[in-house]
Write a protein that holds these residues in place. Structure first.
Motif, mmCIF file in Angstrom:
data_model
loop_
_atom_site.group_PDB
_atom_site.id
_atom_site.type_symbol
_atom_site.label_atom_id
_atom_site.label_comp_id
_atom_site.label_asym_id
_atom_site.label_seq_id
_atom_site.Cartn_x
_atom_site.Cartn_y
_atom_site.Cartn_z
ATOM 1 N N TYR A 225 0.863 -1.175 0.000
ATOM 2 C CA TYR A 225 0.000 0.000 0.000
ATOM 3 C C TYR A 225 0.907 1.234 0.000
ATOM 4 O O TYR A 225 1.786 1.363 0.858
ATOM 5 C CB TYR A 225 -0.890 0.048 1.237
ATOM 6 C CG TYR A 225 -1.951 -1.025 1.286
ATOM 7 C CD1 TYR A 225 -2.942 -1.103 0.306
ATOM 8 C CD2 TYR A 225 -1.972 -1.945 2.331
ATOM 9 C CE1 TYR A 225 -3.927 -2.081 0.355
ATOM 10 C CE2 TYR A 225 -2.957 -2.933 2.394
ATOM 11 C CZ TYR A 225 -3.927 -3.001 1.409
ATOM 12 O OH TYR A 225 -4.897 -3.973 1.458
ATOM 13 N N ALA A 226 0.700 2.126 -0.952
ATOM 14 C CA ALA A 226 1.452 3.386 -0.997
ATOM 15 C C ALA A 226 0.553 4.495 -0.480
ATOM 16 O O ALA A 226 -0.576 4.663 -0.957
ATOM 17 C CB ALA A 226 1.909 3.688 -2.420
ATOM 18 N N TYR A 227 1.046 5.250 0.481
ATOM 19 C CA TYR A 227 0.253 6.296 1.117
ATOM 20 C C TYR A 227 0.670 7.699 0.676
ATOM 21 O O TYR A 227 0.062 8.679 1.096
ATOM 22 C CB TYR A 227 0.393 6.178 2.640
ATOM 23 C CG TYR A 227 -0.105 4.858 3.178
ATOM 24 C CD1 TYR A 227 -1.451 4.638 3.425
ATOM 25 C CD2 TYR A 227 0.785 3.816 3.420
ATOM 26 C CE1 TYR A 227 -1.906 3.422 3.915
ATOM 27 C CE2 TYR A 227 0.346 2.590 3.910
ATOM 28 C CZ TYR A 227 -1.003 2.394 4.149
ATOM 29 O OH TYR A 227 -1.452 1.188 4.631
ATOM 30 N N ILE A 228 1.694 7.780 -0.136
ATOM 31 C CA ILE A 228 2.204 9.074 -0.602
ATOM 32 C C ILE A 228 2.247 9.072 -2.121
ATOM 33 O O ILE A 228 2.641 8.078 -2.750
ATOM 34 C CB ILE A 228 3.618 9.345 -0.041
ATOM 35 C CG1 ILE A 228 3.564 9.473 1.481
ATOM 36 C CG2 ILE A 228 4.223 10.612 -0.658
ATOM 37 C CD1 ILE A 228 4.919 9.635 2.140
ATOM 38 N N ASP A 229 1.852 10.175 -2.724
ATOM 39 C CA ASP A 229 1.930 10.332 -4.179
ATOM 40 C C ASP A 229 3.370 10.680 -4.541
ATOM 41 O O ASP A 229 3.717 11.834 -4.779
ATOM 42 C CB ASP A 229 0.971 11.433 -4.639
ATOM 43 C CG ASP A 229 1.068 11.691 -6.142
ATOM 44 O OD1 ASP A 229 1.648 10.863 -6.864
ATOM 45 O OD2 ASP A 229 0.576 12.754 -6.578
ATOM 46 N N TYR A 230 4.216 9.655 -4.585
ATOM 47 C CA TYR A 230 5.631 9.906 -4.825
ATOM 48 C C TYR A 230 5.888 10.496 -6.210
ATOM 49 O O TYR A 230 6.804 11.307 -6.380
ATOM 50 C CB TYR A 230 6.433 8.624 -4.651
ATOM 51 C CG TYR A 230 6.686 8.272 -3.206
ATOM 52 C CD1 TYR A 230 7.374 9.139 -2.362
ATOM 53 C CD2 TYR A 230 6.224 7.074 -2.674
ATOM 54 C CE1 TYR A 230 7.599 8.824 -1.042
ATOM 55 C CE2 TYR A 230 6.450 6.742 -1.347
ATOM 56 C CZ TYR A 230 7.139 7.622 -0.536
ATOM 57 O OH TYR A 230 7.369 7.307 0.777
ATOM 58 N N ALA A 231 5.100 10.092 -7.189
ATOM 59 C CA ALA A 231 5.287 10.654 -8.525
ATOM 60 C C ALA A 231 5.116 12.167 -8.492
ATOM 61 O O ALA A 231 5.904 12.915 -9.079
ATOM 62 C CB ALA A 231 4.300 10.017 -9.502
ATOM 63 N N GLY A 232 4.076 12.612 -7.777
ATOM 64 C CA GLY A 232 3.853 14.054 -7.661
ATOM 65 C C GLY A 232 4.956 14.739 -6.890
ATOM 66 O O GLY A 232 5.414 15.823 -7.259
#
Length: 250
Positions: free
Chosen positions: A147-154
């Protein structure tokens, strides 16, 4: 998929492109710079929408205790950051709590692995790996699930260049109380990628700084010539300014 010490994990598809995360497994601190540079040669000219993670999971690493593990993470991630990468740490929950200091855990983005329906890590993290028995269409065998909780791409695509402060700026901040005291100060400066010894030397000089008149009087009573110039420079003073005041006093 693994190449040398790098592991590439497929996590899905986005806008017609495969999305992967990169983990890198390192060895001793004395070779970690070579490991980091080897990783950079693989990553050259490639853009990733997720961080590049240092993978810390070997028992022999944990046997060397917290300071050693901290050194591995900081050495590897600092080199990646210096080369424009967004670096983080991949680690299981229990060793994260036992073998990584809070300063390092807060300094880098965390991808924490703990399998099961619940997680038991109370501090900040960006990705939770909750299973190793998942499946992804088109991939044979078990896959890790996260589960990814941060919009790392952004975050990464908008990331501004890291502003590095010089020792004089940091010394002024230390005196203003922005970096704590004692061991806390050392840990925070080190975790932020600065050389604690250099910054502390600047702080000590500022605390012991004497006026031009005081130094000029000491010069009159003391050494001459090249020795004077050398000692003044080492103490952080301008020899020309001091000599000018000495001449005025004489």
């Amino acid at each position: 998929m693994k190449t040398s010490n790098s592991e590439y994990e497929l996590i899905g598809e986005e806008n017609g492109k495969l999305v992967v995360r990169v983990k890198h497994m390192g060895n001793q601190v004395i070779t970690i710079t070579n490991e980091a540079r080897a990783c950079l040669t693989v990553l050259v000219n490639r853009h990733f929408d997720y961080p590049i993670y240092f993978d810390l999971e070997e028992k022999w690493q944990f046997a060397n205790r917290r300071n050693f593990c901290d050194s591995l993470v900081k050495s590897f991630c600092s080199i990646l950051e210096q080369n424009g990468c967004y670096a983080g740490l991949y680690i299981s929950r229990s060793p994260l709590q036992n073998y990584i200091s809070p300063a390092v855990a807060q300094r880098y983005v965390i991808w924490v692995a703990e399998y099961g329906p619940h997680y038991n890590y109370g501090s900040n993290y960006g990705i939770w790996q909750h299973s190793s028995t998942g499946s992804v269409p088109g991939v044979n065998g078990n896959c890790d699930l996260d589960y990814a909780y941060i919009d790392y791409a952004g975050v990464i695509n908008k990331k501004q260049p890291v502003t590095r402060k010089n020792p004089d700026e940091l010394a002024a901040e230390v005196l203003n109380g922005q970096w704590g005291n004692g061991v806390d100060r050392q840990q925070r400066l080190t975790a932020a990628g600065y050389d604690y010894e250099v910054v502390q030397e600047k702080v000590n000089r500022l605390l012991n700084h004497k006026s031009v008149d005081q130094i000029a009087c000491e010069v009159i009573r003391g050494s001459n010539g090249k020795e004077r110039i050398t000692r003044l420079k080492q103490a952080g003073y301008d020899p020309i300014q001091i000599q000018k005041r000495v001449n005025q006093l004489l």
